[in-house]
Design an enzyme around this catalytic site. Structure first.
Site, PDB file in Angstrom:
ATOM      1  N   CYS A   1      47.854 -61.753  58.454  1.00  0.00           N
ATOM      2  CA  CYS A   1      48.844 -62.541  57.698  1.00  0.00           C
ATOM      3  C   CYS A   1      48.195 -63.205  56.493  1.00  0.00           C
ATOM      4  CB  CYS A   1      49.472 -63.604  58.596  1.00  0.00           C
ATOM      5  SG  CYS A   1      50.651 -64.579  57.642  1.00  0.00           S
TER       6      CYS A   1
ATOM      7  N   ARG B   1      68.326 -60.186  58.326  1.00  0.00           N
ATOM      8  CA  ARG B   1      67.242 -59.574  59.116  1.00  0.00           C
ATOM      9  C   ARG B   1      67.745 -59.076  60.471  1.00  0.00           C
ATOM     10  NH1 ARG B   1      62.131 -61.540  57.506  1.00  0.00           N
ATOM     11  NH2 ARG B   1      62.173 -61.984  55.291  1.00  0.00           N
TER      12      ARG B   1
ATOM     13  N   ARG C   1      58.044 -53.168  60.336  1.00  0.00           N
ATOM     14  CA  ARG C   1      58.826 -53.864  61.359  1.00  0.00           C
ATOM     15  C   ARG C   1      60.114 -53.088  61.609  1.00  0.00           C
ATOM     16  NH1 ARG C   1      59.897 -59.723  59.310  1.00  0.00           N
ATOM     17  NH2 ARG C   1      57.790 -60.201  59.956  1.00  0.00           N
TER      18      ARG C   1
ATOM     19  N   CYS D   1      51.956 -67.092  66.678  1.00  0.00           N
ATOM     20  CA  CYS D   1      52.268 -66.108  65.631  1.00  0.00           C
ATOM     21  C   CYS D   1      51.055 -65.211  65.388  1.00  0.00           C
ATOM     22  CB  CYS D   1      52.656 -66.823  64.342  1.00  0.00           C
ATOM     23  SG  CYS D   1      51.230 -67.574  63.532  1.00  0.00           S
TER      24      CYS D   1
HETATM   25 FE1  SRM Z   1      57.562 -65.118  59.867  1.00  0.00          FE
HETATM   26  C1  SRM Z   1      56.407 -64.806  56.728  1.00  0.00           C
HETATM   27  C2  SRM Z   1      55.272 -62.924  60.922  1.00  0.00           C
HETATM   28  C3  SRM Z   1      59.240 -64.895  62.760  1.00  0.00           C
HETATM   29  C4  SRM Z   1      59.270 -68.011  59.105  1.00  0.00           C
HETATM   30  N1  SRM Z   1      56.128 -64.026  58.945  1.00  0.00           N
HETATM   31  C5  SRM Z   1      55.831 -64.007  57.622  1.00  0.00           C
HETATM   32  C6  SRM Z   1      54.826 -62.910  57.264  1.00  0.00           C
HETATM   33  C7  SRM Z   1      55.600 -61.709  56.909  1.00  0.00           C
HETATM   34  C8  SRM Z   1      53.796 -63.275  56.185  1.00  0.00           C
HETATM   35  C9  SRM Z   1      54.136 -62.879  54.771  1.00  0.00           C
HETATM   36  O1  SRM Z   1      55.181 -63.329  54.239  1.00  0.00           O
HETATM   37  O2  SRM Z   1      53.357 -62.164  54.169  1.00  0.00           O
HETATM   38  C10 SRM Z   1      54.134 -62.798  58.637  1.00  0.00           C
HETATM   39  C11 SRM Z   1      53.494 -61.447  58.928  1.00  0.00           C
HETATM   40  C12 SRM Z   1      52.283 -61.600  59.800  1.00  0.00           C
HETATM   41  C13 SRM Z   1      51.735 -60.311  60.262  1.00  0.00           C
HETATM   42  O3  SRM Z   1      50.601 -59.979  59.862  1.00  0.00           O
HETATM   43  O4  SRM Z   1      52.387 -59.620  61.036  1.00  0.00           O
HETATM   44  C14 SRM Z   1      55.237 -63.256  59.559  1.00  0.00           C
HETATM   45  N2  SRM Z   1      57.358 -64.005  61.461  1.00  0.00           N
HETATM   46  C15 SRM Z   1      56.293 -63.221  61.767  1.00  0.00           C
HETATM   47  C16 SRM Z   1      56.354 -62.735  63.194  1.00  0.00           C
HETATM   48  C17 SRM Z   1      55.796 -61.335  63.375  1.00  0.00           C
HETATM   49  C18 SRM Z   1      55.611 -63.737  64.090  1.00  0.00           C
HETATM   50  C19 SRM Z   1      55.269 -63.230  65.465  1.00  0.00           C
HETATM   51  O5  SRM Z   1      54.079 -63.347  65.821  1.00  0.00           O
HETATM   52  O6  SRM Z   1      56.145 -62.790  66.200  1.00  0.00           O
HETATM   53  C20 SRM Z   1      57.860 -62.878  63.458  1.00  0.00           C
HETATM   54  C21 SRM Z   1      58.643 -61.650  63.064  1.00  0.00           C
HETATM   55  C22 SRM Z   1      60.085 -61.791  63.399  1.00  0.00           C
HETATM   56  C23 SRM Z   1      60.888 -60.540  63.146  1.00  0.00           C
HETATM   57  O7  SRM Z   1      60.823 -59.640  63.973  1.00  0.00           O
HETATM   58  O8  SRM Z   1      61.608 -60.498  62.151  1.00  0.00           O
HETATM   59  C24 SRM Z   1      58.213 -64.006  62.500  1.00  0.00           C
HETATM   60  N3  SRM Z   1      59.054 -66.197  60.704  1.00  0.00           N
HETATM   61  C25 SRM Z   1      59.511 -66.018  61.972  1.00  0.00           C
HETATM   62  C26 SRM Z   1      60.261 -67.160  62.415  1.00  0.00           C
HETATM   63  C27 SRM Z   1      60.878 -67.355  63.787  1.00  0.00           C
HETATM   64  C28 SRM Z   1      62.270 -66.807  63.882  1.00  0.00           C
HETATM   65  O9  SRM Z   1      62.800 -66.236  62.935  1.00  0.00           O
HETATM   66  O10 SRM Z   1      62.871 -66.973  64.942  1.00  0.00           O
HETATM   67  C29 SRM Z   1      60.243 -68.067  61.360  1.00  0.00           C
HETATM   68  C30 SRM Z   1      60.816 -69.504  61.376  1.00  0.00           C
HETATM   69  C31 SRM Z   1      62.292 -69.540  61.373  1.00  0.00           C
HETATM   70  C32 SRM Z   1      62.813 -69.544  59.972  1.00  0.00           C
HETATM   71  O11 SRM Z   1      62.920 -68.474  59.383  1.00  0.00           O
HETATM   72  O12 SRM Z   1      63.078 -70.639  59.447  1.00  0.00           O
HETATM   73  C33 SRM Z   1      59.492 -67.447  60.288  1.00  0.00           C
HETATM   74  N4  SRM Z   1      57.820 -66.201  58.134  1.00  0.00           N
HETATM   75  C34 SRM Z   1      58.521 -67.386  58.039  1.00  0.00           C
HETATM   76  C35 SRM Z   1      58.396 -67.886  56.705  1.00  0.00           C
HETATM   77  C36 SRM Z   1      59.044 -69.172  56.139  1.00  0.00           C
HETATM   78  C37 SRM Z   1      60.434 -68.900  55.679  1.00  0.00           C
HETATM   79  C38 SRM Z   1      61.033 -70.050  54.922  1.00  0.00           C
HETATM   80  O13 SRM Z   1      62.184 -70.420  55.193  1.00  0.00           O
HETATM   81  O14 SRM Z   1      60.369 -70.587  54.027  1.00  0.00           O
HETATM   82  C39 SRM Z   1      57.556 -66.980  56.016  1.00  0.00           C
HETATM   83  C40 SRM Z   1      57.075 -67.082  54.559  1.00  0.00           C
HETATM   84  C41 SRM Z   1      58.105 -66.656  53.576  1.00  0.00           C
HETATM   85  O15 SRM Z   1      59.157 -66.121  53.896  1.00  0.00           O
HETATM   86  O16 SRM Z   1      57.850 -66.917  52.396  1.00  0.00           O
HETATM   87  C42 SRM Z   1      57.215 -65.952  56.942  1.00  0.00           C
HETATM   88 FE1  SF4 Z   2      51.723 -67.468  61.322  1.00  0.00          FE
HETATM   89 FE2  SF4 Z   2      51.552 -66.081  59.051  1.00  0.00          FE
HETATM   90 FE3  SF4 Z   2      53.899 -66.901  59.986  1.00  0.00          FE
HETATM   91 FE4  SF4 Z   2      52.182 -68.629  58.971  1.00  0.00          FE
HETATM   92  S1  SF4 Z   2      53.262 -66.964  57.887  1.00  0.00           S
HETATM   93  S2  SF4 Z   2      53.358 -68.930  60.806  1.00  0.00           S
HETATM   94  S3  SF4 Z   2      50.249 -67.804  59.715  1.00  0.00           S
HETATM   95  S4  SF4 Z   2      52.500 -65.398  60.932  1.00  0.00           S
END
Ligand code: SRM
Ligand code: SF4
Length: 554
Positions: A436, A143, A74, A430
């Protein structure tokens, strides 16, 4: 700070010698496509996640092969901006080293998937040659800083936009590990040079997200971030920023201690020095008071609620050495992207194509990736990402518009964008399967077909032009911000989703669960009924989310 019962990740960070761990050695082990578990935690701070192709797990296991491991990388792009030269570099890197798909994320940057271990170093070198990096785009650290995308909104846009870069720089880790491991920089002998007063040796308890919005557009969903900065503009002057703290969306099915929360506005600061001081000290409070024993409860939102907003504000003021002023008035009106051609106040043009779920690739009949390459080759526009997984071709001079318009027409992008329905243009999903590891259900691979079944329902009820914000995620982590949608689908199991209703157009209200664990038939039946009532009983210009709340559905 609680120093007992620290999570495993806390110990890994602390023992990592500035996020180095054994990553460099793991790269040399060609018996496996994976790296050690400890290094998987550390490599996130360098902008990568180890993944495997979940579609091929069974087949690989039957052949007694290890999983098909690869990495997702990323980019760090504060404010989400690339030059045409950088776009061309990304196009080439994606083609040579990854699946070829360029994926725009919900946080104004891009991801590449399918990067083999042996290709990581050449990829990061190629990024570096294009003046790009992936530092701190994942992991327990600040981030990618996001900022209102649409440049036509305000003449002060550039001034506000610059803060995304300044905050990103301010909160960068001091370790040189990234340069050493990936770019062969010589190891520094004097470790004192990389002492990190902000992150120390354990970094933050959890990921940390910052967004900047310029009212009236809230396209980056400001209140879902740990820190939200609202630019206050009076008489054409940037006066300063209101500060919101404690936003975050993730929940865990079956864990009532977890919840989505919108940020709370705690005050106003004027001037760059004060703003940067405020941001820095909010991060130090989270560093010192965030939960390091339970990662599910470690985000700033839990710290704020545990200690109380008043306490938080007082602590911040004491660390800053000055008081916050009262918040200034502001108002958000919408969060959408403005598709098609738009002109700004300086007379420059912008074009926003419809890109479904941020996936840029060439498909039969829709050669989007080739079109964008041809556009970049002209060198006549910037590539600016939005928080809605979209792209704005930006800063096009009036005399260049015709040339770019012809390219967009030749590749069918104008027609594709014009033909997309309102619900599609306002939807996000997503990544979920196949990469994922946390996905329980499909999202970006499924939402397009589900929308194809919802569109006839909208037509039936005369609602085709409604800008209903629909978002789907494959699990409750909420990466496409489904809890801030008018219709949110949150995956519970393969083919099943909780249906949430009631978000607004401004991004100032969370939705609620309306029905649990629905399959496609149940989703379509519910929506048919709800949209039918909406079409009959809504007030003029009432949105579906507002109507859902007024009707008491949630
Ligand atoms: Fe996310 C984890 C994809 C925005 C909350 N997110 C992940 C992971 C990395 C899975 C992992 O931990 O192994 C996903 C990778 C999937 C893949 O194969 O690419 C993933 N998140 C994404 C993206 C790519 C979704 C998309 O389709 O655009 C976004 C990348 C943003 C970026 O450029 O940095 C993405 N993730 C978000 C958002 C929205 C935002 O930030 O505006 C959230 C919710 C807002 C928040 O943070 O509260 C979000 N992602 C999470 C979480 C839960 C975090 C938590 O507070 O518990 C995880 C899981 C974790 O961190 O344990 C996670
Ligand atoms: Fe989608 Fe994976 Fe993020 Fe869950 S952790 S919301 S399945 S990209």
């Amino acid at each position: 700070m609680d120093k007992t019962n620290l999570t495993v990740i806390e110990k890994i960070k602390q023992a990592s010698q500035g996020l180095r761990g054994t990553i460099a050695d793991g790269l040399l082990d060609d018996l496996t496509g994976a790296i050690s578990e400890e290094d998987q935690a550390l490599i996130k701070f360098h902008g990568m996640y180890q993944q495997d192709d979940r579609d091929r797990r069974e087949e690989r296991s039957a052949k007694k092969l290890e999983r098909l491991y690869s990495f997702m990388i990323r980019l760090r792009l504060p404010g989400g901006l690339l030059t045409p030269e950088q776009w061309m570099a990304i196009h080439d890197i994606a083609g040579e080293n990854t699946t070829g798909v360029i994926k725009i994320t919900t946080r104004q940057t891009i991801q590449l998937h399918g990067l083999l271990k042996s290709k990581i170093k050449p990829t990061i070198l190629a990024f570096s040659e294009a003046r790009l990096d992936s530092i701190a785009t994942c992991g327990d650290i600040n981030r990618n800083v996001i900022c209102a995308a649409h440049p036509g909104q305000s003449p002060l846009h550039a001034q506000v936009h610059a803060y995304a870069g300044k905050i990103s720089e301010l909160l960068m880790p001091k370790t040189r590990a990234y340069y050493e491991i990936w770019l062969d920089e010589e190891k520094i002998a004097d470790k004192k040079q990389e002492e990190d007063p902000l992150y120390q040796d354990r970094y933050l308890p959890r990921k940390f997200k910052i967004a900047i919005a310029i009212p009236p557009n809230n396209d980056i969903d400001l209140f879902t971030n740990d820190i939200g900065l609202i630019a206050i503009v009076e008489s054409g002057q940037l006066m300063g920023f209101n500060i919101a703290v404690g936003g975050g969306l993730s929940t865990t099915h079956g864990n009532p201690a977890t919840y989505a929360r919108l940020g709370s506005v705690i005050g106003f600061v004027a001037g760059e020095t004060n703003l940067l001081k405020a941001v820095y000290e909010i991060v130090t409070i989270q560093r010192d008071y965030g939960n390091r024993t339970d990662r599910k409860l470690a985000r700033l939102k839990y710290t704020v609620d545990k200690l109380g907003l008043e306490w938080f504000k007082k602590e911040l003021e004491s660390r800053m050495g000055f008081d916050l002023q009262s918040p200034r008035p502001y108002s958000f009106t919408d969060r959408k992207d403005y598709y098609g051609w738009k002109k700004n106040e300086q007379g420059n043009w912008f074009y926003t194509p419809f890109i479904e779920n941020g996936r840029i690739t060439d498909e039969a009949g829709h050669p989007l990736k080739s079109a964008l390459l041809a556009i970049a080759q002209t060198g006549k526009c910037l590539f600016r990402f939005t928080g809605n997984q979209n792209l704005i071709l930006a800063d096009i001079k009036p005399e260049d518009k015709k040339e770019l318009d012809l390219i967009l027409e030749k590749f069918g992008i104008l027609a594709h964008t014009a033909a997309a329905s309102s619900i599609r243009k306002n939807a996000m999903a997503c990544v979920a399967f196949n990469t994922c590891p946390l996905a329980l259900a499909e999202a970006q691979r499924y939402l397009p077909s589900l929308l194809g079944k919802i569109e006839p329902i909208l037509d039936k009820h005369g609602l085709r032009d409604q800008n209903i914000i629909t978002r789907m995620t494959g699990c409750p982590n909420g990466c496409a911000r489904p809890y801030a949608a008018e219709i949110g689908f949150v995956g519970t199991a393969y083919g099943h989703y909780n249906l949430h209703l009631g978000g607004d157009h401004q991004g100032t209200r969370l939705n609620r669960i309306y029905r649990e664990n629905l399959d496609e038939t149940a989703i379509l039946t519910e929506l048919d009924q709800l949209l039918g009532v909406f079409s009959q009983e809504r007030n003029p210009s009432e949105s579906f989310g507002d109507f859902s709340v007024r009707k008491g559905w949630v």
